[in-house]
Design a protein around this motif. Structure first.
Motif, PDB file in Angstrom:
ATOM      1  N   ALA A 158       0.810  -1.222   0.000  1.00 40.00           N
ATOM      2  CA  ALA A 158       0.000   0.000   0.000  1.00 40.00           C
ATOM      3  C   ALA A 158       0.844   1.273   0.000  1.00 40.00           C
ATOM      4  N   LYS A 159       0.313   2.303  -0.637  1.00 38.83           N
ATOM      5  CA  LYS A 159       0.862   3.643  -0.521  1.00 38.83           C
ATOM      6  C   LYS A 159       0.249   4.337   0.693  1.00 38.83           C
ATOM      7  N   ILE A 160      -1.060   4.102   0.920  1.00 34.97           N
ATOM      8  CA  ILE A 160      -1.779   4.688   2.048  1.00 34.97           C
ATOM      9  C   ILE A 160      -2.482   3.583   2.820  1.00 34.97           C
ATOM     10  N   PHE A 161      -2.402   3.659   4.154  1.00 39.07           N
ATOM     11  CA  PHE A 161      -3.130   2.737   5.029  1.00 39.07           C
ATOM     12  C   PHE A 161      -4.138   3.568   5.812  1.00 39.07           C
ATOM     13  N   HIS A 162      -5.431   3.276   5.634  1.00 37.36           N
ATOM     14  CA  HIS A 162      -6.499   4.078   6.236  1.00 37.36           C
ATOM     15  C   HIS A 162      -7.257   3.268   7.279  1.00 37.36           C
ATOM     16  N   TYR A 163      -7.630   3.926   8.382  1.00 37.75           N
ATOM     17  CA  TYR A 163      -8.294   3.239   9.484  1.00 37.75           C
ATOM     18  C   TYR A 163      -9.132   4.218  10.298  1.00 37.75           C
ATOM     19  N   GLY A 164      -9.985   3.665  11.163  1.00 38.94           N
ATOM     20  CA  GLY A 164     -10.812   4.459  12.061  1.00 38.94           C
ATOM     21  C   GLY A 164     -10.524   4.095  13.499  1.00 38.94           C
ATOM     22  N   SER A 165     -11.509   4.348  14.385  1.00 41.44           N
ATOM     23  CA  SER A 165     -11.299   4.045  15.802  1.00 41.44           C
ATOM     24  C   SER A 165     -12.188   2.930  16.319  1.00 41.44           C
ATOM     25  N   ILE A 166     -13.224   2.551  15.570  1.00 40.61           N
ATOM     26  CA  ILE A 166     -14.165   1.547  16.067  1.00 40.61           C
ATOM     27  C   ILE A 166     -13.468   0.208  16.298  1.00 40.61           C
ATOM     28  N   SER A 167     -12.499  -0.111  15.460  1.00 42.93           N
ATOM     29  CA  SER A 167     -11.775  -1.377  15.632  1.00 42.93           C
ATOM     30  C   SER A 167     -10.799  -1.332  16.807  1.00 42.93           C
ATOM     31  N   LEU A 168     -10.726  -0.199  17.511  1.00 39.60           N
ATOM     32  CA  LEU A 168      -9.863  -0.088  18.694  1.00 39.60           C
ATOM     33  C   LEU A 168     -10.629  -0.306  19.997  1.00 39.60           C
ATOM     34  N   ILE A 169     -11.923  -0.588  19.904  1.00 35.73           N
ATOM     35  CA  ILE A 169     -12.751  -0.645  21.113  1.00 35.73           C
ATOM     36  C   ILE A 169     -12.548  -1.943  21.890  1.00 35.73           C
ATOM     37  N   HIS A 170     -12.511  -3.069  21.180  1.00 31.04           N
ATOM     38  CA  HIS A 170     -12.458  -4.375  21.846  1.00 31.04           C
ATOM     39  C   HIS A 170     -11.359  -5.253  21.258  1.00 31.04           C
ATOM     40  N   ASP A 171     -10.779  -6.084  22.101  1.00 33.63           N
ATOM     41  CA  ASP A 171      -9.917  -7.162  21.613  1.00 33.63           C
ATOM     42  C   ASP A 171     -10.797  -8.341  21.202  1.00 33.63           C
ATOM     43  N   PRO A 172     -10.348  -9.160  20.233  1.00 31.70           N
ATOM     44  CA  PRO A 172      -9.010  -9.189  19.637  1.00 31.70           C
ATOM     45  C   PRO A 172      -8.791  -8.179  18.503  1.00 31.70           C
ATOM     46  N   CYS A 173      -9.855  -7.507  18.063  1.00 40.35           N
ATOM     47  CA  CYS A 173      -9.727  -6.602  16.924  1.00 40.35           C
ATOM     48  C   CYS A 173      -8.753  -5.463  17.213  1.00 40.35           C
ATOM     49  N   LYS A 174      -8.735  -4.989  18.453  1.00 41.19           N
ATOM     50  CA  LYS A 174      -7.828  -3.900  18.813  1.00 41.19           C
ATOM     51  C   LYS A 174      -6.380  -4.315  18.594  1.00 41.19           C
ATOM     52  N   SER A 175      -6.019  -5.488  19.042  1.00 40.38           N
ATOM     53  CA  SER A 175      -4.648  -5.965  18.862  1.00 40.38           C
ATOM     54  C   SER A 175      -4.314  -6.149  17.390  1.00 40.38           C
ATOM     55  N   ALA A 176      -5.291  -6.617  16.617  1.00 46.42           N
ATOM     56  CA  ALA A 176      -5.090  -6.779  15.172  1.00 46.42           C
ATOM     57  C   ALA A 176      -4.861  -5.425  14.511  1.00 46.42           C
ATOM     58  N   HIS A 177      -5.643  -4.438  14.937  1.00 46.78           N
ATOM     59  CA  HIS A 177      -5.517  -3.079  14.398  1.00 46.78           C
ATOM     60  C   HIS A 177      -4.126  -2.521  14.689  1.00 46.78           C
ATOM     61  N   LEU A 178      -3.667  -2.643  15.908  1.00 45.03           N
ATOM     62  CA  LEU A 178      -2.358  -2.103  16.293  1.00 45.03           C
ATOM     63  C   LEU A 178      -1.225  -2.823  15.559  1.00 45.03           C
ATOM     64  N   ALA A 179      -1.385  -4.122  15.346  1.00 40.53           N
ATOM     65  CA  ALA A 179      -0.377  -4.871  14.593  1.00 40.53           C
ATOM     66  C   ALA A 179      -0.327  -4.395  13.146  1.00 40.53           C
ATOM     67  N   ALA A 180      -1.500  -4.158  12.560  1.00 44.36           N
ATOM     68  CA  ALA A 180      -1.570  -3.665  11.181  1.00 44.36           C
ATOM     69  C   ALA A 180      -0.933  -2.285  11.066  1.00 44.36           C
ATOM     70  N   LEU A 181      -1.147  -1.442  12.074  1.00 46.31           N
ATOM     71  CA  LEU A 181      -0.517  -0.113  12.086  1.00 46.31           C
ATOM     72  C   LEU A 181       1.001  -0.220  12.092  1.00 46.31           C
ATOM     73  N   ARG A 182       1.522  -1.145  12.886  1.00 44.82           N
ATOM     74  CA  ARG A 182       2.984  -1.320  12.953  1.00 44.82           C
ATOM     75  C   ARG A 182       3.525  -1.764  11.593  1.00 44.82           C
ATOM     76  N   ILE A 183       2.835  -2.703  10.963  1.00 40.08           N
ATOM     77  CA  ILE A 183       3.271  -3.181   9.648  1.00 40.08           C
ATOM     78  C   ILE A 183       3.254  -2.042   8.637  1.00 40.08           C
ATOM     79  N   ALA A 184       2.176  -1.247   8.657  1.00 38.19           N
ATOM     80  CA  ALA A 184       2.043  -0.131   7.713  1.00 38.19           C
ATOM     81  C   ALA A 184       3.147   0.903   7.923  1.00 38.19           C
ATOM     82  N   LYS A 185       3.423   1.206   9.187  1.00 38.56           N
ATOM     83  CA  LYS A 185       4.451   2.199   9.495  1.00 38.56           C
ATOM     84  C   LYS A 185       5.819   1.712   9.034  1.00 38.56           C
ATOM     85  N   GLU A 186       6.124   0.451   9.332  1.00 42.41           N
ATOM     86  CA  GLU A 186       7.418  -0.128   8.950  1.00 42.41           C
ATOM     87  C   GLU A 186       7.565  -0.224   7.431  1.00 42.41           C
TER      88      GLU A 186
END
Length: 358
Positions: A160-188
């Motif tokens: 990807a050139k751009i990784f787009h996301y919101g905040s609803i997936s940050l409310i509950h695990d396991p989705c929150k952990s998945a979201h944060l992992a995806a953010l790390r991959i995108a940043k790296e």
């Protein structure tokens, strides 16, 4: 001057209402575009068949595909860009239908997962006569909340050139952990990180949890789109029209672009080098669902095509007017995904507006 950023190798694409996903030419066209990957919820919006009533007063509802990140993915594809969606739906008829709709709109669905234990999320949404939107969600839990870190398509994000996301997936695990992992991959991977908080207070355990959760990933984003109501919420009541409030409390050192949407009044923009406002366009609104997502689609489509927009104010202003028009067209129809415009509709709107003003 009419501005429509077609991309260096883009071609005209027609509105995707036929439901046919086998158009090889359109698939080939998309391979030349910079990819935008969207992560989050994909659900069914139930919208009243009449406007200006509460959910309790609505005589009937029409189902429409929705979910903010999914809306953005479809919006980008409709405009001629390249997009993919990462998320989870139920292994049920609604889940299969939603995935098919993404495919029909030429969104890459290789990152979509199906859950056999939970249902696809449902949301009832209406715009009351007093102008307030009303939401009723069915997620106890829904499949989107159960996306696991191991189910994230790492290779897709790395493209990807751009990784787009919101905040609803940050409310509950396991989705929150998945979201944060995806953010790390995108940043790296060097992606431009795009964040639309998309506050839905009813989904959070408390207002305090919502504020903390939304701000927990704030400093990671390169681009943030926020509404005036969200500014007031996140700053605990400060004036959303005060530039000092925005710059001191919400603009962080690594941010490339902060956009404040103002509905029919247009939007404000802030970068390290410049700030300003782009006027909105007037239409007769029917349903505001998805308007913000259409706006995000419009600006990310342009940035994916030409990253210099983030440094050139005049180009940014043109891109934001394009995004304003995307949002305006969307409110003239019911539902989110069904109302998202294609590039031809935006170009025609611009042409008509230019004709009227000359």
């Amino acid at each position: 001057m009419v501005f429509v950023n077609f991309g260096s190798k883009g071609t005209e694409r027609s509105q995707l209402n036929s439901g046919k996903s086998g158009d090889l030419k359109q698939e080939d066209d998309k391979k030349t575009s910079e990819l935008v990957v969207c992560l989050g919820e994909l659900l069914i919006d139930f919208v009243p068949t009449v406007g200006g009533v509460s959910l309790a007063e609505a005589p009937a509802f029409k189902k429409a595909p929705g979910g903010a990140p999914a809306n953005v993915a479809v919006g980008i594809s409709r405009l001629g860009g390249s997009s993919a969606f990462i998320g989870k739906v139920g292994k049920d008829e609604f889940g299969y239908m939603l995935c098919d709709i993404l495919k029909q709109n030429f969104v890459d669905t290789s990152g979509v997962r199906f859950d056999s234990e939970a249902r696809t999320a449902l949301a009832f949404v209406t715009l009351r006569a007093d102008g307030e939107r009303e939401f009723l969600f069915f997620r106890n839990p829904s499949a989107d909340m159960l996306l696991h870190e191991l189910e994230i398509d790492k290779n897709l994000i790395q493209k990807a050139k751009i990784f787009h996301y919101g905040s609803i997936s940050l409310i509950h695990d396991p989705c929150k952990s998945a979201h944060l992992a995806a953010l790390r991959i995108a940043k790296e991977s060097g992606c431009i990180l795009s964040y639309d908080p998309n506050l839905r207070l009813a989904l959070w355990p408390s207002a305090e949890a919502a504020q903390k959760g939304i701000m927990s990933v704030w400093d990671k984003a390169d681009i943030i789109k926020i509404s005036e109501e969200e500014i007031t919420f996140l700053t605990e009541g400060d004036d959303p029209n005060d530039d000092d409030v925005v710059l001191k409390k919400l603009f962080h050192p690594n941010l490339k672009l902060l956009i404040v949407t103002q509905g029919s009044e247009g939007c404000r923009y802030y970068t390290k080098k410049f700030k300003g406002q782009v006027a909105g366009v007037k239409v007769n609104p029917i349903d505001t669902t998805g308007a913000g997502d259409a706006f995000v689609s419009g600006i990310l489509y342009n940035i994916a095509s030409d990253q210099s927009i983030l440094q050139e104010e005049e180009q940014l202003r043109k891109a934001l007017r394009f995004a304003n028009i995307c949002g305006a067209i969307t409110v003239t129809k019911r539902g989110a995904i069904p109302a998202l415009p294609n590039k031809e509709a935006v170009a025609q709107f611009m042409l008509e507006a230019t004709t009227i003003n000359t």
